[in-house]
Design a protein around this motif. Structure first.
Motif, PDB file in Angstrom:
ATOM      1  N   SER A  36      26.924  49.484  24.706  1.00 42.99           N
ATOM      2  CA  SER A  36      26.830  48.059  24.396  1.00 42.99           C
ATOM      3  C   SER A  36      27.976  47.233  24.991  1.00 42.99           C
ATOM      4  N   ALA A  37      28.936  47.877  25.633  1.00 43.30           N
ATOM      5  CA  ALA A  37      30.071  47.148  26.211  1.00 43.30           C
ATOM      6  C   ALA A  37      29.628  46.373  27.448  1.00 43.30           C
ATOM      7  N   ASP A  38      30.136  45.160  27.574  1.00 41.35           N
ATOM      8  CA  ASP A  38      29.820  44.316  28.727  1.00 41.35           C
ATOM      9  C   ASP A  38      30.696  44.636  29.937  1.00 41.35           C
ATOM     10  N   ASP A  39      31.908  45.039  29.674  1.00 42.65           N
ATOM     11  CA  ASP A  39      32.884  45.312  30.729  1.00 42.65           C
ATOM     12  C   ASP A  39      32.702  46.745  31.261  1.00 42.65           C
ATOM     13  N   PRO A  40      32.414  46.898  32.556  1.00 39.66           N
ATOM     14  CA  PRO A  40      32.226  48.233  33.120  1.00 39.66           C
ATOM     15  C   PRO A  40      33.454  49.144  32.949  1.00 39.66           C
ATOM     16  N   GLN A  41      34.638  48.567  32.993  1.00 38.03           N
ATOM     17  CA  GLN A  41      35.848  49.372  32.796  1.00 38.03           C
ATOM     18  C   GLN A  41      35.932  49.884  31.363  1.00 38.03           C
ATOM     19  N   GLU A  42      35.542  49.053  30.416  1.00 37.04           N
ATOM     20  CA  GLU A  42      35.520  49.472  29.010  1.00 37.04           C
ATOM     21  C   GLU A  42      34.468  50.560  28.801  1.00 37.04           C
ATOM     22  N   GLN A  43      33.311  50.407  29.445  1.00 36.45           N
ATOM     23  CA  GLN A  43      32.277  51.443  29.356  1.00 36.45           C
ATOM     24  C   GLN A  43      32.813  52.780  29.863  1.00 36.45           C
ATOM     25  N   ALA A  44      33.455  52.762  31.004  1.00 34.03           N
ATOM     26  CA  ALA A  44      33.989  53.988  31.594  1.00 34.03           C
ATOM     27  C   ALA A  44      35.068  54.593  30.704  1.00 34.03           C
ATOM     28  N   ARG A  45      35.933  53.758  30.148  1.00 38.84           N
ATOM     29  CA  ARG A  45      37.000  54.248  29.273  1.00 38.84           C
ATOM     30  C   ARG A  45      36.419  54.921  28.030  1.00 38.84           C
ATOM     31  N   LEU A  46      35.424  54.285  27.427  1.00 40.57           N
ATOM     32  CA  LEU A  46      34.808  54.858  26.225  1.00 40.57           C
ATOM     33  C   LEU A  46      34.081  56.168  26.540  1.00 40.57           C
ATOM     34  N   ARG A  47      33.405  56.209  27.668  1.00 42.17           N
ATOM     35  CA  ARG A  47      32.709  57.451  28.061  1.00 42.17           C
ATOM     36  C   ARG A  47      33.702  58.574  28.340  1.00 42.17           C
ATOM     37  N   ARG A  48      34.803  58.246  29.021  1.00 44.82           N
ATOM     38  CA  ARG A  48      35.832  59.264  29.286  1.00 44.82           C
ATOM     39  C   ARG A  48      36.442  59.770  27.986  1.00 44.82           C
TER      40      ARG A  48
END
Length: 62
Positions: A36-48
């Motif tokens: 649900s994150a809009d920021d691709p960097q935040e998405q990547a951080r959460l997935r990592r």
């Protein structure tokens, strides 16, 4: 050498199950937030972070 009685083993098993349940919930929550994150960097951080938690849990069980 210390010996475990059946109550200690049962307690240890429930503690292990509780830890596993918390880790599963956290991985699910991180994946949900990443989706649900809009920021691709935040998405990547959460997935990592979720991936790291999974690897840590696997290593801990070994």
């Amino acid at each position: 050498m210390e010996h475990l009685n059946s109550a200690d083993v049962s307690s240890s098993d429930s503690t292990r199950a509780e830890r596993q349940a918390r880790a599963d919930w956290l991985v699910t929550e991180l994946a949900r937030r990443a989706a649900s994150a809009d920021d691709p960097q935040e998405q990547a951080r959460l997935r990592r972070t979720a991936d790291s938690l999974v690897r840590l849990a696997i290593a801990f069980r070994s």
